[in-house]
Design a protein around this motif. Structure first.
Motif, mmCIF file in Angstrom:
data_model
loop_
_atom_site.group_PDB
_atom_site.id
_atom_site.type_symbol
_atom_site.label_atom_id
_atom_site.label_comp_id
_atom_site.label_asym_id
_atom_site.label_seq_id
_atom_site.Cartn_x
_atom_site.Cartn_y
_atom_site.Cartn_z
ATOM 1 N N VAL A 149 -1.660 -1.258 -4.164
ATOM 2 C CA VAL A 149 -2.616 -0.182 -3.894
ATOM 3 C C VAL A 149 -1.858 1.143 -3.895
ATOM 4 N N GLY A 150 -2.329 2.091 -4.713
ATOM 5 C CA GLY A 150 -1.719 3.413 -4.745
ATOM 6 C C GLY A 150 -2.650 4.459 -4.164
ATOM 7 N N PHE A 151 -2.115 5.640 -3.955
ATOM 8 C CA PHE A 151 -2.899 6.793 -3.527
ATOM 9 C C PHE A 151 -2.745 7.880 -4.581
ATOM 10 N N ALA A 152 -3.742 8.710 -4.722
ATOM 11 C CA ALA A 152 -3.618 9.861 -5.622
ATOM 12 C C ALA A 152 -4.272 11.059 -4.948
ATOM 13 N N ASP A 184 -6.188 7.126 -14.542
ATOM 14 C CA ASP A 184 -4.993 7.116 -15.389
ATOM 15 C C ASP A 184 -3.809 6.487 -14.640
ATOM 16 N N LYS A 185 -3.636 6.851 -13.360
ATOM 17 C CA LYS A 185 -2.533 6.276 -12.564
ATOM 18 C C LYS A 185 -2.747 4.790 -12.310
ATOM 19 N N LEU A 186 -4.007 4.408 -12.053
ATOM 20 C CA LEU A 186 -4.344 2.999 -11.834
ATOM 21 C C LEU A 186 -3.848 2.165 -13.007
ATOM 22 N N ARG A 235 -1.786 3.223 -15.729
ATOM 23 C CA ARG A 235 -0.407 3.460 -16.141
ATOM 24 C C ARG A 235 0.577 2.721 -15.244
ATOM 25 N N LYS A 236 0.280 2.687 -13.923
ATOM 26 C CA LYS A 236 1.213 2.053 -12.984
ATOM 27 C C LYS A 236 0.891 0.579 -12.757
ATOM 28 N N GLY A 237 -0.143 0.062 -13.415
ATOM 29 C CA GLY A 237 -0.479 -1.353 -13.263
ATOM 30 C C GLY A 237 -0.930 -1.713 -11.862
ATOM 31 N N ASN A 241 12.886 11.046 -9.939
ATOM 32 C CA ASN A 241 13.057 9.839 -9.131
ATOM 33 C C ASN A 241 12.340 8.659 -9.771
ATOM 34 N N PRO A 242 12.841 7.441 -9.540
ATOM 35 C CA PRO A 242 12.111 6.273 -10.056
ATOM 36 C C PRO A 242 10.753 6.135 -9.376
ATOM 37 N N ASP A 243 9.781 5.563 -10.081
ATOM 38 C CA ASP A 243 8.449 5.359 -9.525
ATOM 39 C C ASP A 243 8.409 4.000 -8.824
ATOM 40 N N ILE A 244 8.180 4.036 -7.509
ATOM 41 C CA ILE A 244 8.252 2.815 -6.698
ATOM 42 C C ILE A 244 7.150 1.835 -7.103
ATOM 43 N N LEU A 245 5.916 2.338 -7.206
ATOM 44 C CA LEU A 245 4.796 1.458 -7.566
ATOM 45 C C LEU A 245 4.982 0.860 -8.961
ATOM 46 N N ALA A 246 5.366 1.696 -9.920
ATOM 47 C CA ALA A 246 5.534 1.200 -11.285
ATOM 48 C C ALA A 246 6.657 0.177 -11.350
ATOM 49 N N ILE A 273 0.870 -1.182 0.000
ATOM 50 C CA ILE A 273 0.000 0.000 0.000
ATOM 51 C C ILE A 273 0.906 1.230 0.000
ATOM 52 N N GLY A 274 0.941 1.932 -1.125
ATOM 53 C CA GLY A 274 1.850 3.071 -1.279
ATOM 54 C C GLY A 274 1.157 4.366 -0.922
ATOM 55 N N SER A 275 1.127 4.679 0.381
ATOM 56 C CA SER A 275 0.478 5.931 0.767
ATOM 57 C C SER A 275 1.480 7.062 0.923
ATOM 58 N N ALA A 276 2.773 6.785 0.721
ATOM 59 C CA ALA A 276 3.777 7.848 0.852
ATOM 60 C C ALA A 276 3.624 8.863 -0.276
ATOM 61 N N ALA A 277 3.902 10.119 0.052
ATOM 62 C CA ALA A 277 3.977 11.180 -0.952
ATOM 63 C C ALA A 277 5.438 11.253 -1.389
ATOM 64 N N VAL A 278 5.777 10.418 -2.361
ATOM 65 C CA VAL A 278 7.177 10.293 -2.787
ATOM 66 C C VAL A 278 7.562 11.507 -3.626
ATOM 67 N N GLY A 279 8.696 12.104 -3.331
ATOM 68 C CA GLY A 279 9.163 13.253 -4.112
ATOM 69 C C GLY A 279 9.419 12.834 -5.553
ATOM 70 N N ASP A 280 8.919 13.629 -6.507
ATOM 71 C CA ASP A 280 9.081 13.259 -7.912
ATOM 72 C C ASP A 280 10.478 13.588 -8.437
ATOM 73 N N TYR A 281 11.134 14.582 -7.843
ATOM 74 C CA TYR A 281 12.436 15.027 -8.333
ATOM 75 C C TYR A 281 13.412 15.203 -7.181
HETATM 76 N N1 CTP Z 1 4.580 6.926 -6.216
HETATM 77 C C1 CTP Z 1 5.640 6.043 -6.194
HETATM 78 N N2 CTP Z 1 6.881 6.469 -6.572
HETATM 79 C C2 CTP Z 1 7.076 7.723 -7.005
HETATM 80 C C3 CTP Z 1 5.988 8.631 -7.061
HETATM 81 C C4 CTP Z 1 4.739 8.205 -6.645
HETATM 82 O O1 CTP Z 1 5.456 4.883 -5.803
HETATM 83 N N3 CTP Z 1 8.300 8.094 -7.374
HETATM 84 C C5 CTP Z 1 3.253 6.445 -5.784
HETATM 85 C C6 CTP Z 1 2.701 7.173 -4.574
HETATM 86 O O2 CTP Z 1 3.128 6.547 -3.376
HETATM 87 C C7 CTP Z 1 1.193 7.032 -4.786
HETATM 88 C C8 CTP Z 1 1.057 6.973 -6.303
HETATM 89 O O3 CTP Z 1 2.342 6.654 -6.825
HETATM 90 O O4 CTP Z 1 0.708 5.824 -4.276
HETATM 91 C C9 CTP Z 1 0.566 8.224 -6.934
HETATM 92 O O5 CTP Z 1 1.426 9.290 -6.589
HETATM 93 P P1 CTP Z 1 1.258 10.674 -7.321
HETATM 94 O O6 CTP Z 1 2.288 11.632 -6.843
HETATM 95 O O7 CTP Z 1 -0.189 11.069 -7.242
HETATM 96 O O8 CTP Z 1 1.542 10.216 -8.841
HETATM 97 P P2 CTP Z 1 2.621 10.631 -9.892
HETATM 98 O O9 CTP Z 1 2.718 9.483 -10.840
HETATM 99 O O10 CTP Z 1 3.895 11.076 -9.249
HETATM 100 O O11 CTP Z 1 1.928 11.820 -10.678
HETATM 101 P P3 CTP Z 1 1.834 13.430 -10.379
HETATM 102 O O12 CTP Z 1 2.621 13.743 -9.132
HETATM 103 O O13 CTP Z 1 2.387 14.044 -11.621
HETATM 104 O O14 CTP Z 1 0.346 13.688 -10.220
#
Ligand code: CTP
Ligand code: CA
Length: 226
Positions: A147-150, A162-164, A166-168, A130-135, A97-105
């Protein structure tokens, strides 16, 4: 003794929950972060433990006590550290369950010493994605139920679906944020989406919401993996 509730399907299952923000260091005294308190993720971890699961909680920088019943807590700071900790913990897990707000950059480089200001001149930071953990989990052949959060400020259902896809993911929990909603609040409201269904969970406190989310995860998990 932790009170138990809900569907027995989660008893003894290994569940990994990520929670909180990540911090990307710029120099020894500054970072780029985001507005996540970690409270929703911690409530989800606690609810999963109450449903009888073995819960590993991977936490970004938050000031929250470990909830009752958590088997293992791993504290991390950056998105890269969270990625490594989740990848390790999720190997062999049943549900992530990925509820973290992961930094994108993150900054391309971390300065060894405090950056000094130069009066009048703009400062430009170069950021790398940053790499996408869920993807990256969903790209693995045998992976946990995901399970992801948005958290969205607009077009919640469109962006969440779209995230559901795209990230499988197996399920996504979406909420509207901004203007007093979502962050740094005791209450929250979310809508759960999966490929052929949805469930709206109206506004309530995060503990009650987390238990309803765990109930829905249990029933979807049973439907696709049971
Ligand atoms: N997530 C992740 N790894 C990342 C960024 C996000 O696993 N590097 C996960 C978050 O934990 C969350 C989900 O992806 O469960 C959606 O995060 P969100 O920030 O909404 O999605 P992004 O794909 O980063 O899109 P954006 O920020 O552009 O809306
Ligand atoms: Ca993001």
């Amino acid at each position: 003794m932790v009170a138990s509730f809900g569907d027995p399907v989660l008893r003894g299952k290994n569940i990994v929950v990520s929670a909180g923000p990540t911090y990307e260091d710029i120099d020894p005294v500054r970072f780029i972060g985001n507005r996540s308190s970690g409270r929703m993720g911690f409530a989800v971890a606690e609810a999963a433990a109450q449903a009888g699961a073995h819960v590993t909680l991977v936490a970004g920088p938050v000031s929250l006590p470990t909830p009752a019943g958590i088997v293992r807590r791993i504290d991390v700071r950056s998105a890269a550290q969270m990625h490594a900790a989740v990848t390790e913990a999720a190997g062999g897990a049943d549900i992530y369950i990925g509820s973290a707000a992961v930094g994108d950059y993150r900054p391309n480089s971390v300065a060894a010493h405090k950056l000094k200001k130069h009066d009048g001149a703009d400062l430009t930071l170069q950021l790398a994605e940053n790499p996408d953990i869920l993807a990256s989990l969903s790209a693995q052949k045998a992976h946990p139920f995901l399970v992801g959060f948005a958290a969205e400020t607009q077009n919640v259902e469109i962006y969440a679906r779209d995230k559901l896809q795209r990230k499988g993911l197996d399920m996504i929990a979406a909420n509207q944020v901004g203007e007093g909603l979502g962050f740094e609040t005791a209450d929250n409201a979310i809508t759960l989406y999966w490929a052929d269904g949805s469930l709206a969970l109206p506004r309530t406190d995060k503990a009650a919401l987390a238990r309803q989310l765990i109930e829905c995860i249990a029933s979807r998990y049973k439907a696709v993996r049971g």
